[in-house]
Write an enzyme that holds these catalytic residues in place. Structure first.
Site: not given
Ligand code: E4P
Length: 216
Positions: A56, A82-84
């Site tokens: 996400a 967590v997509k960064i």
């Protein structure tokens, strides 16, 4: 090679999951927008269907915004990642989050240098976008092979997610190039398990079966 689904469509995820083919899911803001649903609600639902990692993406662009969003997203489910985005602030956020044990997927990688930076900052996953590189007239798959070799050269543990997969060739060549994972759009998957010769073969067997005088 692990298969992730590059979608937030629940029906698509459930359908492919019934085949035992879903090792994880990736989303991005565009994918979430297509579903017209609440971000948190849809991610939590996907996390409850799929055992593997579900990415996400944060929206903030500063270190503080990314870290704050990531800490919140990480509470939504035990398998959320967590997509960064691959920026200087993104690298700093990944460094902080990895020290807190929060898993990250660094996205929008278009070069070996970017992949190497993300891996050194502590990314759990790095996502090179092969289709978008091909769109620029370059070779996306070449990046997969070179990045894989680079990470192996230095014993870096980040896993490569081949992203922006558009063709069967992308998937096959990414596997040959040593990518750990490919994230595949739902529409491409049926093309992976289908072949015209399989259909012709089934038809021929059924026709010949009609010639068998006793069928039991
Ligand atoms: C996956 O993490 C990416 O968001 C996705 O593969 C992007 O694909 P696209 O280039 O087809 O939008």
């Amino acid at each position: 090679m692990e298969f992730f689904l590059d979608t937030a469509n629940i029906e698509e995820i459930k359908r492919i999951n019934r085949l035992g083919l879903v090792d994880g899911v990736t989303t991005n803001p565009s994918i979430i927008a297509k579903e017209g649903r609440d971000f948190k609600e849809v991610i939590k639902e996907i996390c409850s269907i799929v055992d593997g990692p579900v990415s996400a993406e944060v929206i903030g662009l500063t270190v503080d915004e990314m870290v704050q969003e990531a800490r919140d997203i990480a509470t939504w489910a035990s398998n959320v990642v967590v997509k960064i985005p691959m920026t200087e602030a993104g690298l700093e956020a990944v460094n902080i989050l990895s020290s807190e044990g929060i898993k990250t997927n660094v996205t929008l990688i278009f070069s070996v240098a970017q992949g190497l930076m993300a891996a050194k900052a502590g990314a759990t996953y790095v996502s090179p976008f092969v289709g978008r590189i091909d769109d620029m007239g370059e070779d996306g798959i070449e990046l997969i092979g070179n990045l894989n070799k680079t990470l192996n050269n230095y014993g870096l543990e980040s896993k490569i997610i081949t992203a922006s997969v558009r063709t069967i060739g992308h998937l096959e060549q990414a596997a040959v190039a040593g990518a750990h994972i490919a994230t595949i759009p739902g529409a491409l998957l049926p093309k992976l398990w289908s072949h015209p010769l399989t259909d012709i073969g089934i038809q021929k067997f059924l026709e010949d079966w009609e010639k068998v005088p006793q069928k039991n």
